[in-house]
Write an enzyme that holds these catalytic residues in place. Structure first.
Site, PDB file in Angstrom:
ATOM      1  N   ASP A 110       0.857  -1.179   0.000  1.00 55.65           N
ATOM      2  CA  ASP A 110       0.000   0.000   0.000  1.00 55.65           C
ATOM      3  C   ASP A 110       0.896   1.233   0.000  1.00 55.65           C
ATOM      4  O   ASP A 110       1.588   1.497   0.992  1.00 55.65           O
ATOM      5  CB  ASP A 110      -0.904  -0.030   1.245  1.00 55.65           C
ATOM      6  CG  ASP A 110      -1.918   1.107   1.279  1.00 55.65           C
ATOM      7  OD1 ASP A 110      -1.719   2.114   0.585  1.00 55.65           O
ATOM      8  OD2 ASP A 110      -2.914   0.973   2.022  1.00 55.65           O
ATOM      9  N   HIS A 111       0.864   2.002  -1.096  1.00 54.00           N
ATOM     10  CA  HIS A 111       1.787   3.133  -1.233  1.00 54.00           C
ATOM     11  C   HIS A 111       1.443   4.300  -0.299  1.00 54.00           C
ATOM     12  O   HIS A 111       2.222   5.246  -0.174  1.00 54.00           O
ATOM     13  CB  HIS A 111       1.810   3.616  -2.683  1.00 54.00           C
ATOM     14  CG  HIS A 111       3.167   4.058  -3.138  1.00 54.00           C
ATOM     15  ND1 HIS A 111       4.126   4.543  -2.280  1.00 54.00           N
ATOM     16  CD2 HIS A 111       3.745   4.081  -4.362  1.00 54.00           C
ATOM     17  CE1 HIS A 111       5.217   4.863  -2.944  1.00 54.00           C
ATOM     18  NE2 HIS A 111       5.020   4.587  -4.223  1.00 54.00           N
ATOM     19  N   ARG A 112       0.282   4.231   0.351  1.00 51.79           N
ATOM     20  CA  ARG A 112      -0.012   5.240   1.376  1.00 51.79           C
ATOM     21  C   ARG A 112       0.848   5.016   2.610  1.00 51.79           C
ATOM     22  O   ARG A 112       1.177   5.955   3.339  1.00 51.79           O
ATOM     23  CB  ARG A 112      -1.491   5.182   1.777  1.00 51.79           C
ATOM     24  CG  ARG A 112      -2.488   5.500   0.677  1.00 51.79           C
ATOM     25  CD  ARG A 112      -3.910   5.254   1.154  1.00 51.79           C
ATOM     26  NE  ARG A 112      -4.108   3.862   1.564  1.00 51.79           N
ATOM     27  CZ  ARG A 112      -5.247   3.395   2.083  1.00 51.79           C
ATOM     28  NH1 ARG A 112      -6.280   4.212   2.262  1.00 51.79           N
ATOM     29  NH2 ARG A 112      -5.358   2.131   2.422  1.00 51.79           N
TER      30      ARG A 112
END
Length: 467
Positions: free
Chosen positions: A437-439
């Site tokens: 998850d790039h968040r």
């Protein structure tokens, strides 16, 4: 002559606010005599297949639902004829106004057994089982701390009807917004499911805003569906209802794919040293009787790599706008079952030795394939592994399990030409895929984790530099 009475058992909530279950099979028939906690039915929730034990000892008087029926939580599914003998079965009797079953805070209609007559039994003597509180167990000495608390609560608080249970309106995810279910009846909710209608968008024309069958049909301008006949021999199509585990998995994966910004990285590594280690361990008496596979070593490697890269063991909490960092690892293992994909997890896997991890993996996969994974084992995961190598696949782009920051895909171990000390050699290699998850995880963090994982599998001795 002993008097008898009819007692009704309602479908309980089998975990995490599940609103319905499908009756797969009955293990008893009308007229059968059952004992307390005897398995009477097998039901499938959105997550797993669960065996229901009987909350009463007596005779089966009626089966209210047929196998294959999807039943709302709180709906009666079976009635028993039992002796009307106060504490003979150990279930607290309602006092005419429908008092709640103590201990779990369940009201009549929420899954707790209900009765029609009798006298009240002290809740301190009732022992919990899967579906509520069952047999009277004679204890000696002081009541337990929990029992004393239950007694105080029962005495100090009058029984009041329980408000409608709040349920999620989308696939379950930690931090998801919870809303009250629109007012309607079970048949109307089933009709809405059959037509693919979201009751949240349907205005109710009934008393107090109750949604009726006509409201559902008018929302589509479509007639009520009829039950289709089985496909004849030679038919060009076969249609299978989307329900149970497969329905839950599909909804969860769609939500994950369109909520978390996925990034996938790949790394192919020489795992010859890992395969040599496996061969040595299998011949070691300390590991005699343990099932050791590349997944066993890779799982341990993931747990070690997380120590230096803890951001991959976290969760995005949308509701509180916080990043939750887990200081423990519940390791999820994707398992293909006849009913669909499930991802049960091993609790506190980071605390297990290699032998303990091997045992846990064996139990997890055997239980999943048998369809017996409990709802609690399917929730609370923090990071997952999917072993696509067992299907002969080299790499993929796995979708995150909802609520997790990362998932690792293990490819097949293959012999391939490889450069070793500037010379060509035949080595055993594996491709690793990491989706995150790039968040929560940036490219550097994801890359460092994948590099550490690859380094361990390439040379297991590298573990000594990471612990």
């Amino acid at each position: 002559m002993t008097a008898t009475m009819i007692k009704e058992f309602r479908l309980p909530d089998l975990g995490e606010g599940l609103t319905e279950s499908e009756i797969l099979s009955w293990k008893v028939a009308v007229g059968d005599t059952v004992t307390l906690n005897q398995v009477i039915a097998e039901v499938e929730t959105a997550k797993a297949v669960v065996e229901l034990p009987s909350p009463f000892a007596g005779t089966v008087a009626a089966l209210h639902e047929q196998p294959g029926t999807v039943v709302e939580v709180g709906k009666p599914i079976v009635s028993f004829e039992v002796d009307d003998a106060g504490s003979s079965n150990g279930v607290a009797v309602t006092g005419g106004s429908g008092s709640a079953a103590v201990g779990r805070g369940e009201a009549a209609g929420s899954g707790a057994p209900t009765e029609t007559a009798g006298t009240e039994v002290s809740p301190a003597k009732r022992e919990p089982n899967l579906v509520g509180y069952g047999a009277v167990v004679e204890h000696t000495g002081r009541p337990t701390r929990r029992a004393r608390g239950v007694i105080r609560e029962a005495v100090s608080k009058p029984a009041v009807p329980q408000q409608p249970r709040a349920v999620p309106v989308a696939a379950p995810e930690v931090g998801a917004v919870i809303a009250e279910r629109p007012r309607s009846t079970p048949p109307v909710r089933k009709l809405a499911r059959d037509l693919g209608v979201d009751l949240e968008s349907v205005p109710g024309s009934g008393p107090g805003g109750l949604i009726t069958r006509e409201d559902v049909q008018n929302s589509l301008g479509a007639p009520e569906p009829t039950t289709g006949a089985p496909a004849a021999q030679g038919e060009r199509e076969t249609r299978t209802p989307i329900k149970g585990v497969r329905k839950f998995t599909a909804a969860a994966m769609v939500q994950s794919a369109f909520t978390a910004p996925h990034v996938t990285e790949f790394l192919t590594v020489d795992v010859t040293a890992t395969m040599d280690l496996l061969a040595r361990l299998k011949g070691n008496k300390a590991f005699e009787g343990y099932k050791l596979t590349p997944l066993t070593i890779a799982s341990k490697a993931v747990l070690v790599a997380l120590r230096n890269n803890p951001t991959l063991n976290s969760r995005w909490d949308e509701a509180s706008q916080e990043i939750v960092q887990f200081n423990y690892v519940n390791l999820g293992i994707a398992a293909a079952t006849p009913r669909g994909l499930t991802v049960p997890n091993i609790k506190d896997a980071d605390r297990l030795t290699l032998r303990e991890l091997s045992t846990a993996l064996t139990e997890l996969t055997d239980t999943a394939r048998a369809g017996k994974t409990s709802p609690s084992d399917l929730s609370g995961g923090t990071i997952s592994i999917t072993n696509i190598g067992v299907f002969g696949i080299d790499a993929g782009t796995p979708i995150l399990n909802p609520g997790e920051a990362a998932i690792v895909a293990l490819g097949a171990v293959r012999k391939a030409p490889w450069v070793v000390n500037d010379e060509l050699a035949i080595r055993q290699v594996m491709s690793l895929s990491l989706s995150f998850d790039h968040r929560l995880v940036d490219g550097e963090q994801g890359s460092r984790f994948l590099a550490d994982l690859g380094a361990i599998l390439c040379d297991p001795a590298m573990v000594m530099t990471m612990i």
